[in-house]
Design a protein around this motif. Sequence first.
Motif, mmCIF file in Angstrom:
data_model
loop_
_atom_site.group_PDB
_atom_site.id
_atom_site.type_symbol
_atom_site.label_atom_id
_atom_site.label_comp_id
_atom_site.label_asym_id
_atom_site.label_seq_id
_atom_site.Cartn_x
_atom_site.Cartn_y
_atom_site.Cartn_z
ATOM 1 N N GLU A 14 -11.219 -3.763 -4.183
ATOM 2 C CA GLU A 14 -12.227 -2.730 -4.428
ATOM 3 C C GLU A 14 -11.796 -1.366 -3.890
ATOM 4 O O GLU A 14 -12.143 -0.332 -4.464
ATOM 5 N N ARG A 15 -11.051 -1.358 -2.807
ATOM 6 C CA ARG A 15 -10.643 -0.097 -2.176
ATOM 7 C C ARG A 15 -9.695 0.700 -3.052
ATOM 8 O O ARG A 15 -9.509 1.896 -2.840
ATOM 9 N N LYS A 16 -9.093 0.071 -4.058
ATOM 10 C CA LYS A 16 -8.227 0.807 -4.980
ATOM 11 C C LYS A 16 -9.001 1.904 -5.698
ATOM 12 O O LYS A 16 -8.423 2.885 -6.150
ATOM 13 N N ASN A 17 -10.310 1.742 -5.780
ATOM 14 C CA ASN A 17 -11.156 2.716 -6.474
ATOM 15 C C ASN A 17 -11.797 3.714 -5.525
ATOM 16 O O ASN A 17 -12.640 4.501 -5.931
ATOM 17 N N SER A 18 -11.410 3.694 -4.259
ATOM 18 C CA SER A 18 -11.929 4.632 -3.262
ATOM 19 C C SER A 18 -11.089 5.903 -3.295
ATOM 20 O O SER A 18 -10.211 6.066 -4.136
ATOM 21 N N THR A 19 -11.340 6.760 -2.332
ATOM 22 C CA THR A 19 -10.491 7.933 -2.148
ATOM 23 C C THR A 19 -9.657 7.721 -0.891
ATOM 24 O O THR A 19 -10.054 6.977 0.012
ATOM 25 N N SER A 20 -8.520 8.376 -0.834
ATOM 26 C CA SER A 20 -7.638 8.244 0.324
ATOM 27 C C SER A 20 -8.302 8.705 1.610
ATOM 28 O O SER A 20 -8.001 8.206 2.683
ATOM 29 N N GLU A 21 -9.214 9.655 1.481
ATOM 30 C CA GLU A 21 -9.908 10.162 2.667
ATOM 31 C C GLU A 21 -10.865 9.118 3.227
ATOM 32 O O GLU A 21 -11.123 9.076 4.425
ATOM 33 N N ASP A 22 -11.399 8.267 2.358
ATOM 34 C CA ASP A 22 -12.385 7.268 2.773
ATOM 35 C C ASP A 22 -11.765 5.918 3.129
ATOM 36 O O ASP A 22 -12.380 5.131 3.830
ATOM 37 N N SER A 23 -10.572 5.651 2.635
ATOM 38 C CA SER A 23 -10.033 4.299 2.747
ATOM 39 C C SER A 23 -8.552 4.305 3.133
ATOM 40 O O SER A 23 -7.713 4.874 2.430
ATOM 41 N N TYR A 24 -8.248 3.626 4.219
ATOM 42 C CA TYR A 24 -6.864 3.440 4.643
ATOM 43 C C TYR A 24 -6.091 2.672 3.570
ATOM 44 O O TYR A 24 -4.949 3.023 3.242
ATOM 45 N N LYS A 26 -6.620 2.547 0.344
ATOM 46 C CA LYS A 26 -6.351 3.445 -0.790
ATOM 47 C C LYS A 26 -5.205 4.392 -0.464
ATOM 48 O O LYS A 26 -4.356 4.664 -1.318
ATOM 49 N N SER A 27 -5.144 4.872 0.775
ATOM 50 C CA SER A 27 -4.044 5.764 1.146
ATOM 51 C C SER A 27 -2.703 5.029 1.049
ATOM 52 O O SER A 27 -1.701 5.625 0.660
ATOM 53 N N LEU A 28 -2.675 3.744 1.377
ATOM 54 C CA LEU A 28 -1.447 2.965 1.213
ATOM 55 C C LEU A 28 -1.091 2.828 -0.261
ATOM 56 O O LEU A 28 0.072 3.011 -0.643
ATOM 57 N N TYR A 29 -2.082 2.502 -1.100
ATOM 58 C CA TYR A 29 -1.824 2.382 -2.536
ATOM 59 C C TYR A 29 -1.289 3.697 -3.097
ATOM 60 O O TYR A 29 -0.356 3.705 -3.893
ATOM 61 N N ASP A 30 -1.876 4.802 -2.667
ATOM 62 C CA ASP A 30 -1.451 6.107 -3.163
ATOM 63 C C ASP A 30 -0.014 6.431 -2.773
ATOM 64 O O ASP A 30 0.680 7.133 -3.497
ATOM 65 N N GLN A 31 0.433 5.914 -1.626
ATOM 66 C CA GLN A 31 1.802 6.170 -1.165
ATOM 67 C C GLN A 31 2.809 5.221 -1.802
ATOM 68 O O GLN A 31 4.009 5.447 -1.718
ATOM 69 N N GLY A 32 2.314 4.149 -2.412
ATOM 70 C CA GLY A 32 3.178 3.267 -3.182
ATOM 71 C C GLY A 32 3.791 2.112 -2.412
ATOM 72 O O GLY A 32 3.593 1.944 -1.215
ATOM 73 N N ALA A 33 4.562 1.327 -3.164
ATOM 74 C CA ALA A 33 5.125 0.081 -2.638
ATOM 75 C C ALA A 33 6.057 0.319 -1.458
ATOM 76 O O ALA A 33 6.095 -0.491 -0.531
ATOM 77 N N ASN A 79 -1.251 -4.897 -4.625
ATOM 78 C CA ASN A 79 -0.475 -3.831 -5.251
ATOM 79 C C ASN A 79 0.477 -4.384 -6.313
ATOM 80 O O ASN A 79 0.757 -3.720 -7.311
ATOM 81 N N GLU A 80 0.943 -5.604 -6.114
ATOM 82 C CA GLU A 80 1.853 -6.241 -7.060
ATOM 83 C C GLU A 80 1.118 -6.998 -8.169
ATOM 84 O O GLU A 80 1.746 -7.651 -8.997
ATOM 85 N N GLY A 81 -0.211 -6.919 -8.175
ATOM 86 C CA GLY A 81 -0.982 -7.585 -9.215
ATOM 87 C C GLY A 81 -1.120 -9.078 -9.018
ATOM 88 O O GLY A 81 -1.400 -9.810 -9.963
ATOM 89 N N LEU A 82 -0.913 -9.530 -7.791
ATOM 90 C CA LEU A 82 -1.039 -10.950 -7.488
ATOM 91 C C LEU A 82 -2.391 -11.232 -6.852
ATOM 92 O O LEU A 82 -3.037 -10.342 -6.310
#
Length: 106
Positions: A14-24, A26-33, A79-82
């Motif tokens: 669910e956090r994938k749909n948050s903002t980086s400011e609100d979710s640690y 999401k910030s990891l997803y935004d920075q990538g693998a 992040n890997e879709g697993l």
Amino acid sequence: KEDFLHKLFNIIDERKNSTSEDSYVKSLYDQGAIKINEKILEEALELLEATSDLSDKKKEKVIHETADLWFHTMVLLENEGLELEDILSELETRFGTSGHEEKSSR
């Protein structure tokens, strides 16, 4: 406890749909693998360090660092879709099989 892992995995998703400011997460997803991989390596090293601790806090440190490693691994899986079920199913197929047998079958 397995239900808790599913609940946590769903929250990570669910956090994938948050903002980086609100979710640690999401910030990891935004920075990538690469960033997620770096966090896993960092947490794995911290866990190894904790197991070498000679203080009376060793058990607490090992638990804490294991939780960090598991959490970041779950972020990587998402992040890997697993799914968590993918890993649990793999572990289940190995249940009752010698580690030596499993390793030689790869």
